[in-house]
Write an enzyme that holds these catalytic residues in place. Structure first.
Site, mmCIF file in Angstrom:
data_model
loop_
_atom_site.group_PDB
_atom_site.id
_atom_site.type_symbol
_atom_site.label_atom_id
_atom_site.label_comp_id
_atom_site.label_asym_id
_atom_site.label_seq_id
_atom_site.Cartn_x
_atom_site.Cartn_y
_atom_site.Cartn_z
ATOM 1 N N HIS A 57 -9.939 54.609 9.341
ATOM 2 C CA HIS A 57 -10.065 54.268 10.677
ATOM 3 C C HIS A 57 -9.162 54.953 11.482
ATOM 4 C CE1 HIS A 57 -11.522 50.982 13.886
ATOM 5 N NE2 HIS A 57 -10.706 51.786 14.268
ATOM 6 N N HIS A 59 -8.914 57.502 15.700
ATOM 7 C CA HIS A 59 -9.588 57.716 17.009
ATOM 8 C C HIS A 59 -9.130 59.185 17.246
ATOM 9 C CE1 HIS A 59 -11.472 53.871 18.141
ATOM 10 N NE2 HIS A 59 -10.545 53.439 17.215
ATOM 11 N N GLN A 152 -17.398 52.559 22.978
ATOM 12 C CA GLN A 152 -16.260 51.910 23.274
ATOM 13 C C GLN A 152 -16.188 50.952 24.361
ATOM 14 O OE1 GLN A 152 -12.005 52.421 22.572
ATOM 15 N NE2 GLN A 152 -12.819 50.522 23.014
ATOM 16 N N HIS A 210 -15.939 47.922 14.948
ATOM 17 C CA HIS A 210 -14.750 47.310 15.562
ATOM 18 C C HIS A 210 -15.043 45.762 15.778
ATOM 19 C CE1 HIS A 210 -13.296 51.343 16.563
ATOM 20 N NE2 HIS A 210 -12.194 50.878 16.841
ATOM 21 N N GLU A 213 -11.751 42.135 17.005
ATOM 22 C CA GLU A 213 -10.321 42.624 17.167
ATOM 23 C C GLU A 213 -10.043 41.630 18.339
ATOM 24 O OE1 GLU A 213 -10.027 46.861 18.206
ATOM 25 O OE2 GLU A 213 -7.820 46.713 17.897
ATOM 26 N N ASP A 309 -5.563 54.077 12.717
ATOM 27 C CA ASP A 309 -6.327 53.593 14.103
ATOM 28 C C ASP A 309 -5.818 54.563 15.222
ATOM 29 O OD1 ASP A 309 -7.824 52.271 15.927
ATOM 30 O OD2 ASP A 309 -6.807 50.597 15.905
ATOM 31 N N TRP A 315 -3.372 53.331 23.054
ATOM 32 C CA TRP A 315 -3.259 52.076 22.435
ATOM 33 C C TRP A 315 -1.761 51.931 21.487
ATOM 34 C CZ3 TRP A 315 -7.794 54.704 22.424
ATOM 35 C CH2 TRP A 315 -8.911 53.825 23.191
HETATM 36 ZN ZN LIG Z 1 -10.076 51.637 16.439
#
Ligand SMILES: [Zn+2]
Length: 413
Positions: A57, A59, A152, A210, A213, A309, A315
């Protein structure tokens, strides 16, 4: 008989000491003492030899963008999403490719040879998709890069997202994504789960959402995901990423939910670094940890893979590309401290994640010759010290080498 490459005397994660002979891209033999010679011999005596690290996982369209155009002041998931929305409008294909390749170089040096990256399909120009498809092609001899079409801003909440997602799949993106907890209502979230599973069943694809979360104990899209997986016959091809709401759910409800996830063969992909950083931000004290129930999932036979991630993006401000950091954090937050549990943390960043991604990794004759030599005696020491990867072999070729860390002391006790 001569091989291209022999790794001599390494210790496998299960403790066996063995030689591994490689011809072309394949493991030609694995046995305690291979007498034949080879074009190159790597002495791995006393070192851990395992399959490569796998990140299920990530991005990659956002990585290494920290501070562009600003940093995430609140540290929340929601501000991260809003910040990404600003950055997304500034992206170019070239910038995505450049940052992604920079990240891939780092990943290879850490022995990270398979990555599942979500790619945002919200941008009308599909800039991220174009960029990462190019990257997937450029790194394919070294890294297995699997792409997830990720809406997203929501499958239904964002106008045009569903059409864009289908366009991304048509362009060659591998996996169907989604973000049900970010839809406008629980019902819309459930509808998006259903749509994702039906699309994947139609096209013979995998699903990775996702999912839940959030700290909201009532966010229960994983239940719908498991039920839809069964209804659509997708067992073994579906993953729920994050699942942080399960941390906060009612225990009786979870006692029914875990067997359902196991029955559906749905995998879980917690992301310890991001989850511990982003969840629980609205709490005072005591604070919830915001990571899903990993030991309980393992006890139910649910496949679990730890993901990274984020790295230096809207993030998460830190990150090293090292899956041993991910295992280290996961071990602590989930309190997986017995020897067997610590070894399972190593599996969750190697073999378990490879299985979730459907990769043919394994240290057995006839499998693809991808492996790493780690400067540690065993998986537990590897997580404890997170040492250099002395050699990284991808598809039969040595693609990275690192030297052991050596310092000089000037103490006199
Ligand atoms: Zn993610």
């Amino acid at each position: 008989m001569s091989f291209d490459l022999i790794i001599r005397g390494g210790t496998l994660p299960d403790g066996r000491v063995t030689d591994i002979a490689i011809t072309g891209q394949t493991i030609a033999d694995i046995a305690p003492h291979i007498t034949a010679d080879a074009g190159e011999v790597i002495d791995a005596t006393g070192k851990l030899v395992s399959t490569p690290f796998v990140d299920p996982h990530f991005h990659m369209d956002a990585t290494l963008s920290y501070g562009i155009p600003r940093i995430n002041a609140s540290g929340t998931l929601l501000e991260g999403i809003a910040l990404w929305g600003e950055l997304r409008e500034m992206l170019t294909v070239d910038a995505v490719v450049e940052r992604a390749l920079q990240y891939c170089s780092l990943a290879v040096s850490k022995g990270l040879l398979a990555i599942r990256s979500h790619v945002d399909v919200t941008h009308a120009g599909l800039v991220g998709v174009q960029g990462l498809l190019e990257v997937r092609e450029r790194v394919k001899d070294v890294i297995d890069l699997q792409l997830v079409a990720f809406p997203q801003d929501g499958w239904y909440r964002s106008a045009g997202a569903e059409a864009n997602l289908i366009r991304a799949l048509d362009m060659g993106v591998d996996v169907v994504g989604g973000i049900p907890h970010f839809e406008r209502t629980m019902q819309a979230g459930a509808d998006s789960v259903r749509a994702a599973c039906e699309l994947a069943a139609d096209r013979g694809l995998m699903v990775d959402l996702h999912c839940d979360e959030t700290d909201d104990p009532m966010s229960r899209h994983i239940e719908t995901l498991a039920a839809e997986t069964l209804r659509c016959g997708l067992q073994g091809r579906v993953a729920g990423s994050h699942l942080t709401s399960m941390h906060s759910m009612d225990n009786y409800y979870v006692s029914k939910l875990l067997p359902l996830i196991a029955e559906a063969g749905v995998a879980a992909i917690p992301n310890p670094l991001a989850n511990i950083m982003l969840q629980g931000r609205m709490e005072t004290y005591p604070k919830r940890r915001g990571m899903t129930r990993v030991p309980e999932m393992l006890a139910h036979g649910i496949p679990v893979g730890f993901g990274q991630d984020s790295m230096r993006d809207p993030w998460y401000p830190l990150g090293t590309g090292d899956m041993l950091d991910v295992a280290f954090m996961g071990l602590h937050v989930a309190q997986l401290s017995s020897p067997d549990q610590m070894r399972s943390c190593y599996e969750m960043v190697t073999t378990s994640s490879a299985a979730i991604m459907g990769l043919d990794y394994g240290l057995e004759k006839g499998r693809v010759a991808s492996l790493i030599v780690v400067d540690a005696a065993d998986p537990i020491e590897a997580i404890r010290t997170r040492p250099p990867r002395l050699a990284v072999v991808s598809k039969g070729r040595v693609v990275a080498r690192n030297t052991p860390v050596q310092g000089t002391l000037a103490t006199d006790w």
